[in-house]
Design an enzyme around this catalytic site. Sequence first.
Site, short mmCIF file in Angstrom:
data_model
loop_
_atom_site.label_atom_id
_atom_site.label_comp_id
_atom_site.label_asym_id
_atom_site.label_seq_id
_atom_site.Cartn_x
_atom_site.Cartn_y
_atom_site.Cartn_z
N TYR A 6 19.47 -9.49 7.64
CA TYR A 6 18.99 -10.90 7.28
C TYR A 6 18.58 -11.12 6.69
O TYR A 6 18.02 -10.51 5.60
CB TYR A 6 18.27 -10.66 8.91
CG TYR A 6 19.11 -11.07 9.63
CD1 TYR A 6 20.11 -11.58 11.02
CD2 TYR A 6 18.31 -9.62 10.95
CE1 TYR A 6 20.41 -11.68 11.89
CE2 TYR A 6 18.49 -9.59 12.15
CZ TYR A 6 19.84 -10.44 12.60
OH TYR A 6 20.51 -10.07 13.97
N THR B 262 25.18 -10.38 8.69
CA THR B 262 24.64 -11.57 9.66
C THR B 262 25.24 -12.51 9.09
O THR B 262 24.34 -13.62 8.89
CB THR B 262 23.61 -10.74 10.57
OG1 THR B 262 24.22 -9.17 10.78
CG2 THR B 262 24.02 -11.21 11.72
N SER C 70 20.01 -1.62 11.45
CA SER C 70 19.39 -3.07 11.20
C SER C 70 18.52 -3.71 10.61
O SER C 70 17.63 -2.71 10.25
CB SER C 70 18.89 -3.23 13.06
OG SER C 70 18.05 -4.83 12.86
N HIS D 73 27.54 -11.22 17.83
CA HIS D 73 26.53 -10.88 17.96
C HIS D 73 25.94 -10.14 19.55
O HIS D 73 25.36 -9.97 20.08
CB HIS D 73 25.24 -11.96 18.09
CG HIS D 73 24.33 -11.15 17.47
ND1 HIS D 73 23.81 -11.93 16.15
CD2 HIS D 73 23.37 -11.03 17.87
CE1 HIS D 73 22.55 -11.27 15.94
NE2 HIS D 73 21.91 -10.69 16.84
N LYS E 195 29.49 -9.81 8.98
CA LYS E 195 29.33 -9.87 10.93
C LYS E 195 28.76 -10.76 11.86
O LYS E 195 27.71 -11.38 11.00
CB LYS E 195 28.77 -8.46 10.62
CG LYS E 195 28.43 -8.23 11.78
CD LYS E 195 27.01 -7.23 12.33
CE LYS E 195 26.56 -6.82 13.60
NZ LYS E 195 26.37 -8.09 14.40
C1 FNR Z 1 22.06 -6.94 18.95
N1 FNR Z 1 22.74 -7.30 17.64
C2 FNR Z 1 22.55 -7.02 16.40
N2 FNR Z 1 23.22 -7.72 15.31
C3 FNR Z 1 23.00 -7.68 14.29
O1 FNR Z 1 23.41 -8.01 13.09
N3 FNR Z 1 21.44 -7.30 13.58
C4 FNR Z 1 20.53 -7.22 15.26
O2 FNR Z 1 19.22 -6.74 14.34
C5 FNR Z 1 21.05 -6.25 16.13
N4 FNR Z 1 20.48 -6.26 17.20
C6 FNR Z 1 20.66 -6.67 18.24
C7 FNR Z 1 19.88 -5.51 19.65
C8 FNR Z 1 20.32 -5.75 20.84
C9 FNR Z 1 19.62 -5.15 22.09
C10 FNR Z 1 22.16 -6.13 20.97
C11 FNR Z 1 22.25 -5.79 22.50
C12 FNR Z 1 22.97 -6.23 20.05
C13 FNR Z 1 24.23 -7.26 17.21
C14 FNR Z 1 24.92 -5.99 17.61
O3 FNR Z 1 25.48 -5.84 15.99
C15 FNR Z 1 26.36 -6.37 18.10
O4 FNR Z 1 27.10 -7.03 17.29
C16 FNR Z 1 26.76 -6.47 19.86
O5 FNR Z 1 25.66 -5.10 19.73
C17 FNR Z 1 28.17 -5.89 19.93
O6 FNR Z 1 27.98 -5.73 21.80
P1 FNR Z 1 28.20 -4.63 22.35
O7 FNR Z 1 28.87 -3.61 21.95
O8 FNR Z 1 26.52 -4.38 22.83
O9 FNR Z 1 28.39 -5.21 23.94
#
Ligand code: FNR
Length: 366
Positions: free
Chosen positions: A131, A157, A107, A257, A233
């Site tokens: 981002y 993203t 991330s 997300h 994404k």
């Molecule tokens: C995320 N996700 C996410 N996506 C992204 O593009 N940048 C980020 O910094 C984050 N940070 C983030 C933190 C936390 C705590 C979660 C739970 C999710 C989304 C992540 O990449 C992904 O799309 C989802 O977590 C997928 O779903 P599941 O596997 O958690 O159900």
Amino acid sequence: MEKYISVQDIENAALARLPRNARDYYKSGATEEQTLGENRSAFRKLRIRPKCLIGVSDCDLSTTALGARVALPVGVSPTAMQRMAHPDGELANARAAQAAGTIFTLSTISTSSIEEVAEAAPDAIKWFQLYIYKDREVTKRLVQRAEKAGFKAIALTVDTPLFGIRRADVRNQFALPGHLKLANFEGMMSNKINSSSNGSGLNEYVRDLFDKSLTWDDIAWLKSITSLPIVAKGVLRGCDAARAARAGCAAVLVSNHGARQLDGVPATIEALPEIVAAVKKYNVEVYMDGGVMTGTDVYKALALGAKMVFVGRPALWGLTVGGQAGVARVLDILRTELEYTLQIAGTPTIADITRDMVRHESEYAK
Ligand code: FNR
């Protein structure tokens, strides 16, 4: 770690262990959390249709993503601030992905830097999640650092003009604990998130710094500053997937997300077929994440046309219970369950998993 038999076991153990601030941040979805539940329950509406007497001695879980060979079609999605789960945070997560022969996505708002992760897991296939900040120079430096450090793709993203409302974070006045920082940044951009003036500190950070004027035209800018392939994404509509392809993205990651942006959007496994159909005539790969907890979930996504599946929270739960060994256990459980599924379904290789291997439950009710 052997006492954990399912990813659910590991989630339960992690939720019992984490302090409230981190637990709520990791587990929450947007507002009423309808989509959060549906990301998981939608998988249950799909039925696998096994083939008999195929001969499955040569089972092979390997595939490719953006031209790289991966040992299993399950990678790690980017999740922010992993050192709240374990002191080794992103480093442990990346090492586990490396050991499993799969992709680790870092991330932008991580608590270990691009360079630290590259050093900790030099042989992992690493992607950098981006981002785009209002300050394009800051953004450009991130991308160039990732490229220099050997990351192989930029996962841009596209679903986050602002962060969704996660009520628990507002209640907790979520802030990153003082001993941690956003490691890819210096000064204000690294520690602004350590306090919140009112409500979620994360939402304040995003509101102040992310560029919400972003459009598909900005892909051209991104392509002008990097030669890495771009993964869009966060796509949930076929027309957006086609736009991403036309804009020059190499892949689309179907994602909501982790149900954290907008409640009431489709479960990602529901959105996947529309997107696969929309990009058929383009040369782009399609991946998905959201709600994947078992090997059969992975199988269903592959049958509906995903080339890879990614997990976000499951890796965080593994990290919480055992650092690198915990994430390794999550990936190992998914690998074993997928291997069983491939063999018992009579599709011993990934290429054998065709669309007709899965049917929606409604077709059986007719
Ligand atoms: C995320 N996700 C996410 N996506 C992204 O593009 N940048 C980020 O910094 C984050 N940070 C983030 C933190 C936390 C705590 C979660 C739970 C999710 C989304 C992540 O990449 C992904 O799309 C989802 O977590 C997928 O779903 P599941 O596997 O958690 O159900």
